[in-house]
Design a protein around this motif. Structure first.
Motif, mmCIF file in Angstrom:
data_model
loop_
_atom_site.group_PDB
_atom_site.id
_atom_site.type_symbol
_atom_site.label_atom_id
_atom_site.label_comp_id
_atom_site.label_asym_id
_atom_site.label_seq_id
_atom_site.Cartn_x
_atom_site.Cartn_y
_atom_site.Cartn_z
ATOM 1 N N ARG A 42 0.826 -1.209 0.000
ATOM 2 C CA ARG A 42 0.000 0.000 0.000
ATOM 3 C C ARG A 42 0.859 1.258 0.000
ATOM 4 O O ARG A 42 1.961 1.282 0.554
ATOM 5 C CB ARG A 42 -0.933 0.021 1.214
ATOM 6 C CG ARG A 42 -2.123 -0.897 1.056
ATOM 7 C CD ARG A 42 -3.275 -0.533 1.966
ATOM 8 N NE ARG A 42 -3.037 -0.809 3.373
ATOM 9 C CZ ARG A 42 -4.009 -0.900 4.287
ATOM 10 N NH1 ARG A 42 -5.267 -0.759 3.932
ATOM 11 N NH2 ARG A 42 -3.729 -1.131 5.550
ATOM 12 N N VAL B 91 1.467 5.324 1.077
ATOM 13 C CA VAL B 91 1.386 5.911 2.413
ATOM 14 C C VAL B 91 1.595 7.420 2.351
ATOM 15 O O VAL B 91 2.339 7.930 1.512
ATOM 16 C CB VAL B 91 2.445 5.270 3.355
ATOM 17 C CG1 VAL B 91 3.860 5.528 2.826
ATOM 18 C CG2 VAL B 91 2.312 5.768 4.784
ATOM 19 N N GLU C 41 1.184 11.032 5.378
ATOM 20 C CA GLU C 41 0.732 11.515 6.679
ATOM 21 C C GLU C 41 0.186 12.934 6.522
ATOM 22 O O GLU C 41 0.673 13.709 5.694
ATOM 23 C CB GLU C 41 1.867 11.462 7.705
ATOM 24 C CG GLU C 41 2.228 10.018 8.042
ATOM 25 C CD GLU C 41 3.324 9.886 9.077
ATOM 26 O OE1 GLU C 41 3.957 10.913 9.421
ATOM 27 O OE2 GLU C 41 3.552 8.751 9.534
ATOM 28 N N TRP D 281 -5.351 -4.568 2.694
ATOM 29 C CA TRP D 281 -4.418 -4.479 1.575
ATOM 30 C C TRP D 281 -4.980 -3.813 0.320
ATOM 31 O O TRP D 281 -4.286 -3.046 -0.325
ATOM 32 C CB TRP D 281 -3.898 -5.870 1.217
ATOM 33 C CG TRP D 281 -3.226 -6.547 2.368
ATOM 34 C CD1 TRP D 281 -2.425 -5.962 3.311
ATOM 35 C CD2 TRP D 281 -3.296 -7.932 2.711
ATOM 36 N NE1 TRP D 281 -1.992 -6.889 4.216
ATOM 37 C CE2 TRP D 281 -2.505 -8.113 3.880
ATOM 38 C CE3 TRP D 281 -3.921 -9.046 2.162
ATOM 39 C CZ2 TRP D 281 -2.330 -9.343 4.478
ATOM 40 C CZ3 TRP D 281 -3.748 -10.278 2.761
ATOM 41 C CH2 TRP D 281 -2.968 -10.435 3.913
ATOM 42 N N PRO E 154 -8.380 1.348 1.573
ATOM 43 C CA PRO E 154 -7.653 2.354 2.345
ATOM 44 C C PRO E 154 -7.777 2.150 3.845
ATOM 45 O O PRO E 154 -8.693 1.480 4.333
ATOM 46 C CB PRO E 154 -8.352 3.651 1.928
ATOM 47 C CG PRO E 154 -9.771 3.229 1.691
ATOM 48 C CD PRO E 154 -9.695 1.837 1.102
ATOM 49 N N ASN F 7 -2.325 8.916 9.548
ATOM 50 C CA ASN F 7 -1.564 8.071 8.631
ATOM 51 C C ASN F 7 -2.545 7.447 7.656
ATOM 52 O O ASN F 7 -3.494 6.767 8.062
ATOM 53 C CB ASN F 7 -0.814 6.992 9.412
ATOM 54 C CG ASN F 7 0.008 6.082 8.517
ATOM 55 O OD1 ASN F 7 -0.499 5.083 8.025
ATOM 56 N ND2 ASN F 7 1.266 6.421 8.319
ATOM 57 N N ARG G 254 -3.077 4.875 4.455
ATOM 58 C CA ARG G 254 -2.563 3.783 3.614
ATOM 59 C C ARG G 254 -3.539 3.606 2.465
ATOM 60 O O ARG G 254 -4.751 3.465 2.679
ATOM 61 C CB ARG G 254 -2.445 2.490 4.417
ATOM 62 C CG ARG G 254 -1.526 2.592 5.628
ATOM 63 C CD ARG G 254 -0.069 2.652 5.248
ATOM 64 N NE ARG G 254 0.786 2.970 6.392
ATOM 65 C CZ ARG G 254 2.065 2.632 6.489
ATOM 66 N NH1 ARG G 254 2.649 1.971 5.506
ATOM 67 N NH2 ARG G 254 2.767 2.978 7.545
ATOM 68 N N PRO H 293 -0.437 8.104 -5.167
ATOM 69 C CA PRO H 293 -0.423 8.557 -3.763
ATOM 70 C C PRO H 293 -0.809 10.018 -3.596
ATOM 71 O O PRO H 293 -1.399 10.396 -2.584
ATOM 72 C CB PRO H 293 1.027 8.301 -3.334
ATOM 73 C CG PRO H 293 1.812 8.313 -4.604
ATOM 74 C CD PRO H 293 0.903 7.723 -5.644
ATOM 75 N N GLY I 176 2.459 3.175 -3.532
ATOM 76 C CA GLY I 176 2.369 1.736 -3.341
ATOM 77 C C GLY I 176 3.032 1.013 -4.496
ATOM 78 O O GLY I 176 3.653 1.615 -5.371
ATOM 79 N N GLY J 28 0.456 -4.026 4.166
ATOM 80 C CA GLY J 28 0.084 -2.642 4.381
ATOM 81 C C GLY J 28 1.286 -1.748 4.563
ATOM 82 O O GLY J 28 1.178 -0.531 4.530
ATOM 83 N N GLY J 29 2.467 -2.362 4.764
ATOM 84 C CA GLY J 29 3.682 -1.588 4.885
ATOM 85 C C GLY J 29 4.174 -1.136 3.523
ATOM 86 O O GLY J 29 3.617 -1.485 2.479
ATOM 87 N N SER J 30 5.226 -0.350 3.534
ATOM 88 C CA SER J 30 5.767 0.149 2.278
ATOM 89 C C SER J 30 7.274 -0.032 2.265
ATOM 90 O O SER J 30 7.922 -0.033 3.309
ATOM 91 C CB SER J 30 5.411 1.625 2.081
ATOM 92 O OG SER J 30 5.908 2.401 3.144
#
Length: 451
Positions: free
Chosen positions: A193, A195, A197, A282, A285, A313, A315, A322, A353, A384-386
């Motif tokens: 995903r 990301v 902020e 995944w 959002p 944050n 995702r 993005p 992503g 879900g991390g990048s």
């Protein structure tokens, strides 16, 4: 070659070297000793040389820990080249009182070892070394080995590959900063995903005023902020921001019981949102409030709050632009105007992503290799991390297939207290990566003969 037997014979040495590497607190965050990152760098250079790698470089970029770049030439001019990636820096340990043993003293646990960074990502770095040892330094493909020293904090290296594409030119990449959905289930990660902020601020009064005298008419900044934050989700917990992409998830996922345990959800507390877990985690959002500035409960005065601030944050779907996703969230907040009060909304830079193509020869070879490594068919999952560098590498070498797998597993506790790696997952990753090089080289040879 019987890869399983060969790797079994290497495991004691690989485990010993993993312990040596995990003992080094190679934290590349500001305020931590840089010499520890250098120690890890130097150890890995030594281990690569011992494994037969002759061409090793040190890449220096501004405000960035050194990147190890190494090459192993292909055995024949028409053999493919594979890029192997990992990182040797680690997250800070956090509150050490929550650890069952000192974070940089690798400690036996059932089936593995516990230490900070031992899974993320030092296990995968050692897996690359295991593959070199399995082939006595002469693998069936050419190799380009990239071991990053500042992945966890972020660095100039994220954007470097497109500026030097020839250095990273390859036919396929194994990004070993991932792992299995659960121990024993070989998993290819097929989505990351995006990301960003966003900071939301509300200022309504020049200073706090007595809640008895002014409450009920004076605009409370905290109430306004809470109204805005509540608007981000509907009554079922689904994200209610127009313009954020969400699709059905068709790959593998956790059971609800697994997820509740992994997320440490308290008994009796329901999960939020609707749809499958894969869709919520995944292919849809997520908006999370990760910080809130407001008066302390213990020291609270009876006063209308004049100022409040939150950090969000976001995702986003792996394929959603993005900046588009960020703009949707910013637009939602700016248009909300709780009680008619204008919000100040400030986005940060957005990270894209990633969703790799999965129909090429490298993916077919990887699926066969993962089956060989773990003895069962591979699943597809997402994260879900990048990993910002993935996009940089993909831009530098747009024709290369990108594979994400490794020795971690979703239950290893990366970034959390008591992180651990299992020997079974390290063994499986070494066998799978070595088998991938063999299978991929064979597919290249077969394609050449068919022409």
């Amino acid at each position: 070659m019987d890869l399983a037997s060969t790797v079994d014979g290497l495991m004691d040495g690989l485990t010993a070297d993993l312990v040596r590497l995990a003992e080094i607190p190679s934290i590349a965050f500001p305020g931590y000793p840089k010499d520890q990152v250098e120690r890890a760098h130097d150890l890995l250079v030594e281990l690569l040389r011992d494994a037969g790698v002759e061409h090793i470089e040190r890449l220096e970029l501004p405000d960035t820990s050194p990147v190890i770049y190494a090459e192993v030439p292909p055995p024949t001019p028409d053999a493919p080249t594979v890029l192997l990636y990992g990182h040797y820096d680690v997250q800070p340990p956090g509150d050490e009182s929550l650890w069952h043993s000192p974070p940089f003293e690798p400690t036996p646990v059932e089936g593995g070892l516990r230490a900070r960074g031992i899974a993320d990502d030092k296990s995968n770095v050692i897996a690359h070394l295991g593959v070199l040892r399995a082939y006595d330094g002469r693998p069936p493909t050419g190799l380009k080995i990239v071991l990053e020293g500042q992945e966890e904090y972020g660095s100039a290296f994220d954007d470097y590959p497109p500026t030097d594409p020839d250095r990273f030119a390859c036919d396929a990449m194994v990004i070993a900063d991932m792992g299995n959905l659960r121990p024993g289930t070989p998993t290819l990660t097929t989505g990351l995903r995006g990301v960003c902020e966003v900071v939301v601020e509300v200022r309504t009064l020049a200073e706090a005023r007595h809640s008895g005298e002014y409450g009920g008419a004076a605009p409370d900044a905290l109430l306004a902020l809470l109204q805005a934050l509540a608007s981000l989700h509907d009554a079922k917990g689904d994200v209610a921001v127009a313009g954020l992409r969400r699709e059905e998830w068709t790959g593998a996922s956790y059971t609800e019981e697994e997820f509740r345990e992994l997320a440490t959800v308290q008994d009796g507390v329901p999960l939020i949102g609707t749809g499958s877990l894969g869709e919520r985690l995944w292919s849809g959002p997520a908006v999370t409030v990760i910080g809130l500035d407001a008066p302390d409960v213990d020291g609270a005065a009876s006063a209308v709050v004049p100022y409040a601030r939150a950090k969000l944050n976001l995702r986003a779907h792996p394929l959603q632009d993005p900046d588009e996703a960020t703009a949707a969230l910013v637009r939602h907040l700016r248009e909300h105007r709780p009680f008619g009060i204008e919000l100040t909304v400030t986005p940060s830079d957005a990270g894209p992503g990633f969703e790799p193509a999965t129909g090429g020869p490298a993916y077919r070879a990887a699926r066969a290799a993962l089956r060989e490594g773990w003895g069962t068919e591979a699943e597809s999952a997402a994260s879900g991390g990048s990993i910002p560098l993935v996009n940089g590498l993909a831009k530098a070498v747009p024709g290369a297939e990108v594979l994400l797998f490794g020795a971690q597993d979703s239950m290893c506790g990366l970034h959390a207290p008591n992180e651990r790696v299992l020997f079974s997952e390290l063994r499986g990753a070494v066998i799978a990566e070595a088998a991938f090089l063999r299978e991929y080289a064979r597919s290249f040879a077969a394609a050449r003969e068919a022409k």
